[in-house]
Design an enzyme around this catalytic site. Sequence first.
Site, PDB file in Angstrom:
ATOM      1  CE  LYS A 111      -1.542   3.095   2.534  1.00  0.00           C
ATOM      2  NZ  LYS A 111      -1.753   4.222   1.611  1.00  0.00           N
ATOM      3  CD  GLU A 166      13.953   2.249   9.630  1.00  0.00           C
ATOM      4  OE1 GLU A 166      14.180   3.349  10.176  1.00  0.00           O
ATOM      5  OE2 GLU A 166      14.610   1.231   9.871  1.00  0.00           O
ATOM      6  CB  CYS A 191      13.332  10.075   7.343  1.00  0.00           C
ATOM      7  SG  CYS A 191      14.143   8.932   6.235  1.00  0.00           S
ATOM      8  CD  GLN A 215       5.132  18.257   5.016  1.00  0.00           C
ATOM      9  OE1 GLN A 215       4.475  17.284   5.329  1.00  0.00           O
ATOM     10  NE2 GLN A 215       5.981  18.851   5.863  1.00  0.00           N
ATOM     11  CD  GLU A 222      10.257  13.914  10.505  1.00  0.00           C
ATOM     12  OE1 GLU A 222       9.152  13.377  10.695  1.00  0.00           O
ATOM     13  OE2 GLU A 222      11.204  13.354   9.941  1.00  0.00           O
TER      14      GLU A 222
HETATM   15  P1  NDP Z   1       2.373   8.969   7.328  1.00  0.00           P
HETATM   16  O1  NDP Z   1       2.671   8.252   8.591  1.00  0.00           O
HETATM   17  O2  NDP Z   1       1.253   9.922   7.323  1.00  0.00           O
HETATM   18  O3  NDP Z   1       2.062   7.936   6.165  1.00  0.00           O
HETATM   19  C1  NDP Z   1       2.919   6.879   5.866  1.00  0.00           C
HETATM   20  C2  NDP Z   1       2.108   5.767   5.243  1.00  0.00           C
HETATM   21  O4  NDP Z   1       1.202   5.244   6.217  1.00  0.00           O
HETATM   22  C3  NDP Z   1       1.242   6.216   4.079  1.00  0.00           C
HETATM   23  O5  NDP Z   1       1.157   5.185   3.125  1.00  0.00           O
HETATM   24  C4  NDP Z   1      -0.115   6.422   4.740  1.00  0.00           C
HETATM   25  O6  NDP Z   1      -1.182   6.338   3.815  1.00  0.00           O
HETATM   26  C5  NDP Z   1      -0.120   5.280   5.711  1.00  0.00           C
HETATM   27  N1  NDP Z   1      -1.048   5.449   6.828  1.00  0.00           N
HETATM   28  C6  NDP Z   1      -1.557   6.600   7.328  1.00  0.00           C
HETATM   29  N2  NDP Z   1      -2.390   6.325   8.368  1.00  0.00           N
HETATM   30  C7  NDP Z   1      -2.390   4.977   8.516  1.00  0.00           C
HETATM   31  C8  NDP Z   1      -3.044   4.089   9.420  1.00  0.00           C
HETATM   32  N3  NDP Z   1      -3.866   4.524  10.370  1.00  0.00           N
HETATM   33  N4  NDP Z   1      -2.812   2.777   9.298  1.00  0.00           N
HETATM   34  C9  NDP Z   1      -1.985   2.296   8.347  1.00  0.00           C
HETATM   35  N5  NDP Z   1      -1.350   3.095   7.450  1.00  0.00           N
HETATM   36  C10 NDP Z   1      -1.540   4.416   7.549  1.00  0.00           C
HETATM   37  O7  NDP Z   1       3.724   9.623   6.851  1.00  0.00           O
HETATM   38  P2  NDP Z   1       3.955  10.508   5.539  1.00  0.00           P
HETATM   39  O8  NDP Z   1       3.473   9.818   4.323  1.00  0.00           O
HETATM   40  O9  NDP Z   1       3.484  11.861   5.844  1.00  0.00           O
HETATM   41  O10 NDP Z   1       5.540  10.456   5.413  1.00  0.00           O
HETATM   42  C11 NDP Z   1       6.341  11.333   6.044  1.00  0.00           C
HETATM   43  C12 NDP Z   1       6.988  10.686   7.239  1.00  0.00           C
HETATM   44  O11 NDP Z   1       7.754   9.551   6.843  1.00  0.00           O
HETATM   45  C13 NDP Z   1       7.962  11.597   7.930  1.00  0.00           C
HETATM   46  O12 NDP Z   1       7.710  11.605   9.299  1.00  0.00           O
HETATM   47  C14 NDP Z   1       9.329  10.982   7.641  1.00  0.00           C
HETATM   48  O13 NDP Z   1      10.296  11.248   8.566  1.00  0.00           O
HETATM   49  C15 NDP Z   1       8.986   9.555   7.533  1.00  0.00           C
HETATM   50  N6  NDP Z   1      10.010   8.845   6.763  1.00  0.00           N
HETATM   51  C16 NDP Z   1      10.850   8.006   7.425  1.00  0.00           C
HETATM   52  C17 NDP Z   1      11.862   7.350   6.788  1.00  0.00           C
HETATM   53  C18 NDP Z   1      12.737   6.416   7.539  1.00  0.00           C
HETATM   54  O14 NDP Z   1      13.250   5.484   6.937  1.00  0.00           O
HETATM   55  N7  NDP Z   1      12.949   6.604   8.824  1.00  0.00           N
HETATM   56  C19 NDP Z   1      12.083   7.512   5.355  1.00  0.00           C
HETATM   57  C20 NDP Z   1      11.138   8.389   4.729  1.00  0.00           C
HETATM   58  C21 NDP Z   1      10.136   9.021   5.430  1.00  0.00           C
HETATM   59  P3  NDP Z   1      -1.772   7.645   3.057  1.00  0.00           P
HETATM   60  O15 NDP Z   1      -0.702   8.665   3.028  1.00  0.00           O
HETATM   61  O16 NDP Z   1      -2.140   7.115   1.742  1.00  0.00           O
HETATM   62  O17 NDP Z   1      -2.964   8.065   3.845  1.00  0.00           O
END
Ligand code: NDP
Length: 478
Positions: free
Chosen positions: A172, A247, A281, A328, A380
Amino acid sequence: MTIHCNYIGGEWREGQGTIANINPSDTNDRIGEYAEASPAQLDEAVAAARQAFPAWSRSGIQSRSELLDRIGQMILDRRAQLGELLAREEGKTLPEATGEVVRAGQIFKFFSGEILQLRGELQPSVRPGLEVSVTREALGVIGLITPWNFPIAIPAWKIAPALAYGNCVVFKPAELVPGSAHALAQIIAEAGVPDGVFNLVMGPGRVIGDALVNHPQVDAISFTGSQNTGRRIAAVAAARLAKVQLEMGGKNPLVVLDDADLDTAVECAVNGAFFSTGQRCTASSRLIVTSGIHDRFVEAVCERMKALVTDHALKAGTHIGPVVDERQLKQDLDYIDIGRGEGATLVCGGERVERETPGFYLTPALFTGTEPQMRINREEIFGPVATVIRADDYEQALALANDTEFGLSAGIVTRSLKHASHFKANAQAGMVMVNVPTAGVDYHVPFGGRKGSSYGAREQGSYAREFYTTVKTAYTLA
Ligand code: NDP
C-alpha cells in the site's frame, strides 16, 4: 479517462473510486486517476497472497533471483520515464528523481544476488548422536506501507527483500504518490511475478492501511512514515502478535566544529537540510555549530542558499522543487511562524513564492539564535527548514546532538580524528556521517535508527533478512 488499476491476484482491477494524482509543481497538471481499493479488495489481495505463498516460498532461489534481476533491469532501462513521473508527482528535481529510480533498480539487483548468499548453520549437538541445523524460512504474507517522499526507492527496499526470501506481498503506497508505485507494479507484473505473489492496493492509510495492519492473515508489517502512524501500527501489530518493522522520522543533527573545512561544512549543511526540499527523514534539520566558526558558517550558508533556485521540479537548473502538497506547505509555514514566535531569527528564506505554474513553492529557510527546547528544534518539520544551535565546544555539541527523541542519522564536520572517532562512538543514532551530509546512504548496508526513529529489525543490505525471514532450528538423530 484511463484509470490506473490496483493489481490483485494477477489482475488489474478498478476500485470503489479514484484518487487524483496532482503535480505539486503545477496544480493544473493532473497526472492521472488511480483506483482506490475497497476493503473487500484488500481482503482479496491478502487471500491471493496467502494462496500463492506455499508455491512461491518453495519456488527456489534461482527463479526468484532471476525475477528480481529482470525487475531491476527494467527499472534501470526505464529510468528516464520513471524519473520524470516521480519528479512530476512528488516534486523533487529531475536529477534527484532519476537518481532515486536508479537506486530502486540497484536494490532489486542487490537482492537478486543476495538471495543466493542465504546460508544456514549445521552444528554438533550438545547431546551425543544428534545434529542441529539452523535455517531461515519465509515469513508468509507481508504488508508493506510506504510514505510519499521516496515513492520508488522505499517500496523497492521493502518489496525486493520480501520477494527474494520467498514471501508474498500486499503493498500500500502513500495516496499522494500512486504513480511511481503503479509503474513499479506494472514492471513487477511484466517481469513475470506469479499471480498473487505481489499485490498493489492503493487507497487512504486510515482505511486500506489500517485494514492491512489489522488483517489476521497478514503475518508481518513493514512501515515507513511518521511516528504517530508508526506508534498506532506497532500497537495493533503487538496486539495480534504480528511481526513489525517501523522506520519513522528524524530530527537529525549536523555538528560543525571550529576546525571544519568551511566549504565541506556548507555543502553538507545545504545538501543535508534542503535538497529534496528537506523532505527526507535523514535531513539535517539541526545545525549545531561551535562558536569559533558560527558566524562564518551562517554567512556562507546564507550566501549559498541565495544561489539556490526554487522552481518547477522538471525545469533544468532547479535546485529545490516544490513542497509535496498544500497540507505539508501549511505545516512548514506554521513552523516558520512558530520559530519566529519562539524568538528565533529567520536569517534567510522561508517565503512562499510564485512561479510560472501554480505550485507549492517555499524558499529554504534558516533560523539562527535558536534554543534546544524550541519546538522547531524538537519536532520534525519535514520541509526545507533548518535551525542553527550555537555550542561552546565539542562536548556541548555532542550533548545537543543527542538531546532529541529521535536517532536516525547524525553528522559531524571536523578535521579532528579524535572528535570524529568520539562522535562515531557516542552519537545516539543508527547512522553516523563524518564530513558527509546526514542524508545519502548506500543500499548494501543497513539503514535505520534508534530511539523514536525506528522499531524492529534494520532494513536494507544483508540485514534485511532479519525481518523478512524466520529462523528454524532442527534436531536430527544421526
Ligand atoms: P504517514 O505516517 O502519514 O504515512 C505513511 C504511510 O502510512 C502512508 O502510506 C499512509 O497512507 C499510511 N497510513 C496513514 N495512516 C495509517 C493508518 N492509520 N494505518 C496504516 N497506514 C496508515 O507519513 P507521511 O506519508 O506523511 O511520510 C512522512 C513521514 O515519513 C515523515 O515523518 C518521515 O520522517 C517519515 N520517513 C521516514 C523514513 C525512515 O526510513 N525513517 C524515510 C522516509 C520518510 P496515506 O498517506 O495514503 O494516507
